[in-house]
Structure formats: structure tokens, C-alpha cells
Design a protein around this motif. Structure first.
Motif, short mmCIF file in Angstrom:
data_model
loop_
_atom_site.label_atom_id
_atom_site.label_comp_id
_atom_site.label_asym_id
_atom_site.label_seq_id
_atom_site.Cartn_x
_atom_site.Cartn_y
_atom_site.Cartn_z
N THR A 185 -26.33 -172.57 43.30
CA THR A 185 -25.67 -173.46 42.34
C THR A 185 -25.68 -172.79 40.97
O THR A 185 -26.43 -171.83 40.75
N LEU A 186 -24.87 -173.31 40.07
CA LEU A 186 -24.84 -172.80 38.70
C LEU A 186 -25.49 -173.80 37.77
O LEU A 186 -25.21 -174.99 37.84
N VAL B 105 -26.22 -168.66 34.55
CA VAL B 105 -27.55 -168.93 35.08
C VAL B 105 -27.31 -169.44 36.50
O VAL B 105 -26.77 -170.51 36.72
N ILE B 106 -27.70 -168.59 37.46
CA ILE B 106 -27.43 -168.85 38.87
C ILE B 106 -28.74 -169.25 39.55
O ILE B 106 -29.70 -168.48 39.55
N LYS B 107 -28.76 -170.43 40.11
CA LYS B 107 -29.93 -170.92 40.84
C LYS B 107 -29.74 -170.57 42.31
O LYS B 107 -28.83 -171.08 42.95
N LEU B 108 -30.57 -169.65 42.82
CA LEU B 108 -30.43 -169.18 44.20
C LEU B 108 -31.03 -170.16 45.21
O LEU B 108 -30.55 -170.26 46.34
N THR C 245 -30.46 -164.96 35.55
CA THR C 245 -29.70 -165.13 34.32
C THR C 245 -28.99 -163.83 34.00
O THR C 245 -29.62 -162.77 33.91
N LEU C 246 -27.68 -163.91 33.85
CA LEU C 246 -26.85 -162.75 33.57
C LEU C 246 -26.09 -162.95 32.27
O LEU C 246 -25.45 -163.99 32.08
N ASP C 247 -26.17 -161.97 31.38
CA ASP C 247 -25.43 -162.00 30.11
C ASP C 247 -24.30 -160.97 30.18
O ASP C 247 -24.54 -159.80 30.48
N PHE C 248 -23.08 -161.40 29.89
CA PHE C 248 -21.91 -160.55 30.01
C PHE C 248 -21.25 -160.30 28.66
O PHE C 248 -21.27 -161.15 27.78
N THR D 42 -33.12 -157.95 30.58
CA THR D 42 -33.04 -156.97 29.49
C THR D 42 -32.60 -155.58 29.93
O THR D 42 -32.70 -154.62 29.19
N GLN D 43 -32.08 -155.44 31.13
CA GLN D 43 -31.63 -154.15 31.65
C GLN D 43 -30.11 -154.17 31.79
O GLN D 43 -29.53 -155.09 32.38
#
Length: 158
Positions: free
Chosen positions: A61-62, A103-106, A113-116, A139-140
Motif C-alpha cells: 500500500t502507499l 512511502v511504500i508500505k510492503l 521511503t523513496l525521494d525523487f 540517504t543513498q
């Protein structure tokens, strides 16, 4: 009277000419391609976690983001086809923003959490969209590969 009629016809014809910015494209028929963004969840050995059953795509879910869909295996593609790279991935919808976060809840306990980063792209017929240019996880900076025209994919190691 004839001169007025001829001037009116000429002005109508000239007003209907296409704009030079559109390179002669009929904007009513123009069907552009838009970018797609795919996420592959992998382990430290590069194994796809959805494919091996470690992550259930029906539990994803998101918490933050525009939207997504699960991309199941393409049963009609050849085993060595380039399109197979998108099997068992998550397709994220790209918002009209230069920076955005997903923010993807697996499952009940694991969240990604992915920042684009994205850049504005302008194409004919006054159409614009954002193309992803970078992604950060924990942070990578991750590699964002272009699989085919306007289809971007990155691997998230869990």
C-alpha cells in the motif's frame, strides 16, 4: 463586397494554420508517450523479492504518493526479452512536481521511503510532464536506468 468576402476567407484560412512550434503536428491527433517509473525490490544477491514470494504484492500500500500498480510477469514475452526486466515490479505514477516522495508500505512491519527528483519536459502541443532524474533511498543515491524509451527502473535492496 467581393473584397471583404475574400479577406474574410483568407483570414479564416490563415487563423487555422498550425503553429510552427508544433512542427506541423495536428494536436487533436497527437498521442504522446509519457514516462513510467518502475521499482524492483531485491535482496543483497539481486533476487527479485516479489518473484520469490518474500514480498506479497497484494499487501503493498502507499502511505504517501500519487498511485501505483503491480506489474506482473508478462506471460507472452520471450524469456530473454528486454520487457521481462519489468516483471514483478511496482509501477509508480509520476506526479507533476520536480521533487516528490513515495512511502511504500510492503507489509505490516516494513516501509520503504523513496525521494525523487524530476525535470520538466516540454513537447509539442503545449504538453508538459516530469521525467525522473534521480532517486534516494536511505540517504543513498540509486541508479535510475532507462529500460526503454521513457521507462525508468531502479532496484531497491532490502
Amino acid at each position: 463586397m467581393k473584397k471583404n468576402f475574400i479577406l474574410i476567407v483568407i483570414s479564416i484560412l490563415l487563423s487555422n494554420c498550425s503553429n510552427d512550434d508544433d512542427n506541423g503536428i495536428d494536436c487533436q491527433l497527437f498521442d504522446p508517450a509519457f514516462p513510467s517509473l518502475y521499482i524492483k525490490l531485491v535482496d543483497s544477491n539481486g533476487n527479485n523479492l516479489i518473484e520469490n514470494g518474500s514480498v506479497n504484492p497484494e499487501e503493498i500500500t502507499l502511505q504517501n504518493g500519487v498511485g501505483f500498480r503491480f506489474n506482473p510477469p508478462n506471460e507472452f514475452a520471450n524469456p530473454d526479452s528486454e520487457i521481462r526486466e519489468f516483471d514483478n515490479t511496482i509501477e509508480l505514477f509520476i506526479p507533476n512536481e520536480s521533487t516528490f516522495q513515495y512511502v511504500i508500505k510492503l507489509n505490516d512491519t516494513e516501509t520503504v521511503t523513496l525521494d525523487f527528483l524530476a525535470e520538466l519536459t516540454k513537447i509539442p502541443c503545449n504538453i508538459t510532464y516530469y521525467t525522473p532524474t534521480g532517486v534516494v533511498y536511505n540517504t543513498q543515491n540509486l541508479e535510475l536506468r532507462e529500460g526503454s524509451s521513457l521507462e525508468f527502473i531502479t532496484d531497491i535492496e532490502l
